[in-house]
Design an enzyme around this catalytic site. Structure first.
Site, short mmCIF file in Angstrom:
data_model
loop_
_atom_site.label_atom_id
_atom_site.label_comp_id
_atom_site.label_asym_id
_atom_site.label_seq_id
_atom_site.Cartn_x
_atom_site.Cartn_y
_atom_site.Cartn_z
N CYS A 161 21.81 36.74 39.51
CA CYS A 161 20.73 36.48 40.47
C CYS A 161 21.12 35.38 41.45
O CYS A 161 21.96 34.53 41.18
CB CYS A 161 19.48 36.03 39.73
SG CYS A 161 18.95 37.15 38.45
N ARG B 225 27.43 38.22 44.35
CA ARG B 225 27.18 37.89 42.94
C ARG B 225 26.69 39.10 42.17
O ARG B 225 26.65 39.08 40.95
CB ARG B 225 26.17 36.74 42.84
CG ARG B 225 26.60 35.49 43.56
CD ARG B 225 25.46 34.51 43.69
NE ARG B 225 25.03 34.02 42.42
CZ ARG B 225 25.52 32.94 41.81
NH1 ARG B 225 26.46 32.25 42.41
NH2 ARG B 225 25.10 32.55 40.64
N TRP C 58 19.41 40.34 39.36
CA TRP C 58 20.30 41.15 38.51
C TRP C 58 19.52 41.30 37.21
O TRP C 58 19.33 40.34 36.48
CB TRP C 58 21.62 40.40 38.29
CG TRP C 58 22.67 41.13 37.54
CD1 TRP C 58 23.47 42.12 38.02
CD2 TRP C 58 23.06 40.92 36.18
NE1 TRP C 58 24.35 42.53 37.04
CE2 TRP C 58 24.12 41.82 35.90
CE3 TRP C 58 22.64 40.07 35.17
CZ2 TRP C 58 24.75 41.87 34.67
CZ3 TRP C 58 23.27 40.12 33.93
CH2 TRP C 58 24.30 41.02 33.69
N ASN D 229 16.26 32.21 38.13
CA ASN D 229 17.51 32.68 37.50
C ASN D 229 17.50 32.19 36.07
O ASN D 229 17.14 31.04 35.82
CB ASN D 229 18.74 32.08 38.22
CG ASN D 229 19.01 32.73 39.55
OD1 ASN D 229 18.33 33.69 39.93
ND2 ASN D 229 19.99 32.23 40.27
N GLY D 230 17.91 33.06 35.14
CA GLY D 230 17.98 32.64 33.74
C GLY D 230 17.14 33.53 32.85
O GLY D 230 16.59 34.55 33.29
N GLU E 29 44.68 42.59 31.76
CA GLU E 29 44.04 42.32 33.05
C GLU E 29 44.09 43.54 33.94
O GLU E 29 43.13 43.89 34.62
CB GLU E 29 44.72 41.11 33.70
CG GLU E 29 44.33 40.83 35.14
CD GLU E 29 42.85 40.57 35.36
OE1 GLU E 29 42.11 40.43 34.37
OE2 GLU E 29 42.43 40.55 36.54
N LYS F 185 40.83 45.42 35.57
CA LYS F 185 40.67 45.66 37.01
C LYS F 185 40.30 47.11 37.27
O LYS F 185 39.39 47.42 38.02
CB LYS F 185 41.96 45.33 37.76
CG LYS F 185 42.26 43.90 38.09
CD LYS F 185 41.29 43.16 38.92
CE LYS F 185 40.17 42.46 38.30
NZ LYS F 185 40.11 41.53 37.30
N GLU G 133 36.68 47.98 35.93
CA GLU G 133 35.49 47.37 36.53
C GLU G 133 35.26 47.81 37.96
O GLU G 133 34.14 47.72 38.46
CB GLU G 133 35.52 45.86 36.43
CG GLU G 133 36.59 45.14 37.19
CD GLU G 133 36.45 43.63 37.04
OE1 GLU G 133 35.33 43.12 36.90
OE2 GLU G 133 37.48 42.95 37.08
N HIS H 21 50.87 52.70 16.46
CA HIS H 21 49.98 52.49 15.30
C HIS H 21 48.59 53.05 15.55
O HIS H 21 47.60 52.52 15.06
CB HIS H 21 49.91 50.99 14.97
CG HIS H 21 51.24 50.40 14.62
ND1 HIS H 21 51.93 50.70 13.48
CD2 HIS H 21 52.05 49.57 15.32
CE1 HIS H 21 53.08 50.06 13.45
NE2 HIS H 21 53.18 49.35 14.56
N LYS I 51 29.15 38.55 39.66
CA LYS I 51 30.31 37.69 39.88
C LYS I 51 30.32 36.52 38.91
O LYS I 51 31.36 36.11 38.44
CB LYS I 51 30.31 37.15 41.31
CG LYS I 51 31.51 36.27 41.63
CD LYS I 51 32.81 37.01 41.46
CE LYS I 51 34.04 36.15 41.69
NZ LYS I 51 35.29 36.85 41.38
C1 AGP Z 1 36.85 39.71 36.25
O1 AGP Z 1 37.27 40.57 37.29
C2 AGP Z 1 35.35 39.82 36.02
N1 AGP Z 1 34.63 39.58 37.21
C3 AGP Z 1 34.90 38.99 34.85
O2 AGP Z 1 35.61 39.41 33.71
C4 AGP Z 1 35.12 37.46 35.00
O3 AGP Z 1 36.49 37.16 34.93
C5 AGP Z 1 34.40 36.77 33.84
O4 AGP Z 1 33.02 37.04 33.97
C6 AGP Z 1 34.63 35.25 33.82
O5 AGP Z 1 34.13 34.68 35.00
P1 AGP Z 1 34.50 33.13 35.30
O6 AGP Z 1 35.99 33.08 35.51
O7 AGP Z 1 33.73 32.80 36.53
O8 AGP Z 1 34.09 32.34 34.11
#
Ligand code: AGP
Length: 607
Positions: free
Chosen positions: A2, A27, A73, A99-100, A480, A484, A487, A503, A602
């Site tokens: 949010c 975000r 969100w 937010n929260g 990683e 990518k 997501e 395995h 984000k």
């Molecule tokens: C990564 O592409 C994602 N957006 C997500 O995994 C992100 O890395 C994770 O939420 C951690 O965010 P931060 O680095 O702001 O703590």
């Protein structure tokens, strides 16, 4: 996650709020709303969808000189107009954005209902609005203070009341809030990006703090009504860093600017005279660093994978036992903290709830926790015992790319510092640091190969499952790469240790499930080639990421994405780039919303 924007001042509030919400779109959100007032009218507009959809329902003439806005969100309640913020009390006298997560909202709601109040939404936020209204006796900041006393959980709040036009009250506990101090205008937001077009002067609120502001003044106080004086800080980012600067998406821009962002992460931190890394902000003496016997790195998502790279480096180069662990696990596992262990928390946003709460738990147990973060003034660096900013500039795309390479930059520097304090000779350090210093140029070289990566990505974009495989230092890079692709393209992709597929996961292999292999330039190269051949023996296609000159790989793999040669331990910098570009191009081919993928945020500031 949010977003909150509040404004009071001479400019048309509606425009300032909508522009601020646009800057918070990155975000991730699913609905948006504003409440604007001009002393006479006090009007709320909100709906499911994007800020541009919200703008359509706001009459042209609505301007106002104060107001609050929100991008939601969803946590409590579905994605619909009714659950969008702002929310008001049942007399429509006051309005709240939040937010929260309020954990005791149901009990509070039940009590309010038994007292005759009615509710329109399923949200916890509406309960806050009703609660403040019950406490209201003509002074909004006191009503907010009394109401938040009853809340359990996290909140960043902005509140306005029709009887106090021009006043905004904010309260923070667990969700970031920043005050923007302008000339004859004031701002309140969850993220400095919402106010940077108007002011670079910010006050970062801490948990338990409240603020009451009008266009010409503000006063801060705590939950016990004690006055607070806070320092006004300068926002270091520039507005153009929030623009795409000719790229079609922020993600593409951020992938391509990694030569510069890595340069910024290394700037002033490469000590050729001492053939070592130099990191201010650790707040630890050389003797204290020498006494470190173990390092734990705690993070989430991409930052966790960067931490895994850091842990591998520390063990391999500095010969210090090191381990990376998921923040969400650390918080609840009752971690064993020892005095000779140094902790790092890694977070691009500096607001990730899992990581923040893990840090607080470790600190409660007496741990020294350093932050590796990007957003200056965010919560984690403010509460950590020291740390290092990665200086990658604002990372707007939800999918983290340049933050990853900047985060590992910091771990390379820290590892070199620790290695040189122990067994690493001047000559070894000088050789390594000279090669580290070349990485930005090698990154630029790799970016020149984007067209070939695009062609391969388009050929493979229709597959529904992928494996990403690497070993040793390249195992976290494989993880990683899988993240990518997952997501931003929504294709199922699994990162795995290349040796481990025999395995079990090799059962997944057929002609419909390509495998992306990271082929090292040394050590385990032959073993990885064996795994490639095991996959091909079962009709699996192999896309290899390999080092220039390793011509044998071209004979074996179905596709090769080439990267320049460098010191084997520096290969994560370069090997991750084709994986970022591959995911980006596949997502484009599938017409995904690359910068704001579905369901994602984000900065995940809730557990
Ligand atoms: C990564 O592409 C994602 N957006 C997500 O995994 C992100 O890395 C994770 O939420 C951690 O965010 P931060 O680095 O702001 O703590």
């Amino acid at each position: 996650m949010c977003g909150i924007v509040g404004y009071c001042g001479p400019k048309p509030a509606t425009e300032v709020l909508l522009e601020g919400l646009k800057r918070l779109e990155y975000r991730g959100y699913d609905s948006a709303g504003v409440c604007v007032g001009d002393g006479e009218t006090f009007q709320t507009y909100k709906r499911r969808g994007k800020v541009r959809d919200l703008r359509e329902i706001i009459p042209e003439e609505v301007g106002g000189f104060y107001g609050i806005g929100h991008t939601r969100w969803a946590t409590h309640g579905g994605v619909n107009d009714q659950n969008a913020h702002p929310h008001s009390d049942d007399q429509n006298n006051l309005v709240v954005v939040h937010n929260g997560i309020i954990e005791n909202y149901q009990a509070l709601k039940n009590k309010l209902i038994s007292d005759g109040h009615t509710f329109k939404s399923e949200t916890d936020t509406e309960v806050i609005a009703q609660l403040i209204a019950v406490m209201y006796k003509g002074n909004l900041e006191q009503a907010v203070r009394e109401a938040v006393y009853l809340l359990k959980g996290t909140y960043g709040l902005a509140v306005v009341h029709r009887d106090e036009p021009g006043k905004i009250v904010g309260a923070r506990n667990g969700s970031p809030l920043v005050i923007g101090v302008g000339e004859g205008e004031m701002f309140l937001a969850s993220d400095v990006m919402a106010m940077m077009a108007h002011t670079k002067s910010a006050i970062y609120m801490e948990d338990g703090e409240l603020v009451s502001m009008t266009k010409d003044s503000y006063k801060m106080f705590d939950i016990n009504d004690q006055h607070i004086e806070k320092q006004v800080e300068h926002i270091h980012w520039e507005l153009e860093q929030l623009e795409k600067n000719g790229y079609t998406t922020f993600m593409e821009k951020e992938i391509h600017e990694q030569g510069q962002s890595i340069q910024r992460a290394l700037q002033g931190r490469i000590d050729f005279d001492g053939a070592t890394g130099h990191l201010g902000g650790l707040n630890l003496t050389a003797k204290e660093l020498l006494n470190i016997e173990r390092v734990e790195i705690v993070a989430a998502g991409t930052s966790y994978y960067a931490g895994m790279v850091g842990a591998f480096l520390l063990e391999r180069m500095a010969r210090i036992p090191a381990h990376a662990e998921l923040a969400s696990e650390v918080r609840y596992k009752n971690p064993i903290v020892q005095p000779s262990t140094l902790y790092f928390v890694v977070s691009q946003s500096g607001e990730t709830a899992d990581t923040l709460y893990a840090m607080r738990e470790l600190q409660r147990k007496g741990a020294t926790v350093l932050g590796v973060c990007n957003v200056v003034g965010s919560t984690i660096p403010r509460e950590s015992d020291g740390g290092v900013y990665i200086h990658s500039g604002p990372e707007i795309a939800v999918a983290s790319t340049k933050a990853f390479t900047s985060q590992i930059s910091v771990f390379y520097l820290f590892t070199l510092l620790m290695a040189r304090m122990r067994h690493y000779s001047f000559e070894e350090g000088y050789t390594f640091i000279s090669e580290l210093n070349r990485i930005p140029a090698l990154v630029e070289q790799t970016m020149q190969r984007a067209e070939h990566i695009r062609e391969v990505a388009r050929r493979y974009a229709h597959h529904e499952n992928f494996l990403f495989l690497g070993r040793g230092l390249l195992y976290p890079v494989a993880l990683e790469g899988a993240l990518k692709l997952k997501e931003i393209s929504y294709i199922h992709a699994e990162g795995y240790s290349a040796a481990e597929i025999k395995h079990g996961p090799i059962a997944l292999i057929n002609e419909h499930t390509p495998s992306v292999f990271l082929v090292p330039d040394g050590g385990l190269r032959e073993k990885v080639i064996n795994s490639m051949k095991e996959v091909q023996a079962r009709e699996g296609k192999v896309i290899a990421v390999a080092v220039d000159g390793d011509d044998e790989i071209a004979e074996i793999a179905d596709e090769v994405l080439w990267v320049p040669k460098t010191h084997e331990l520096l290969s994560p910098f370069l090997m991750v780039l084709p994986l970022q570009l591959f995911a980006f191009e596949v997502a484009l081919e599938l017409k995904r919303d690359v910068d704001q993928p579905r369901n994602l945020a984000k900065s995940v500031t809730v557990e």
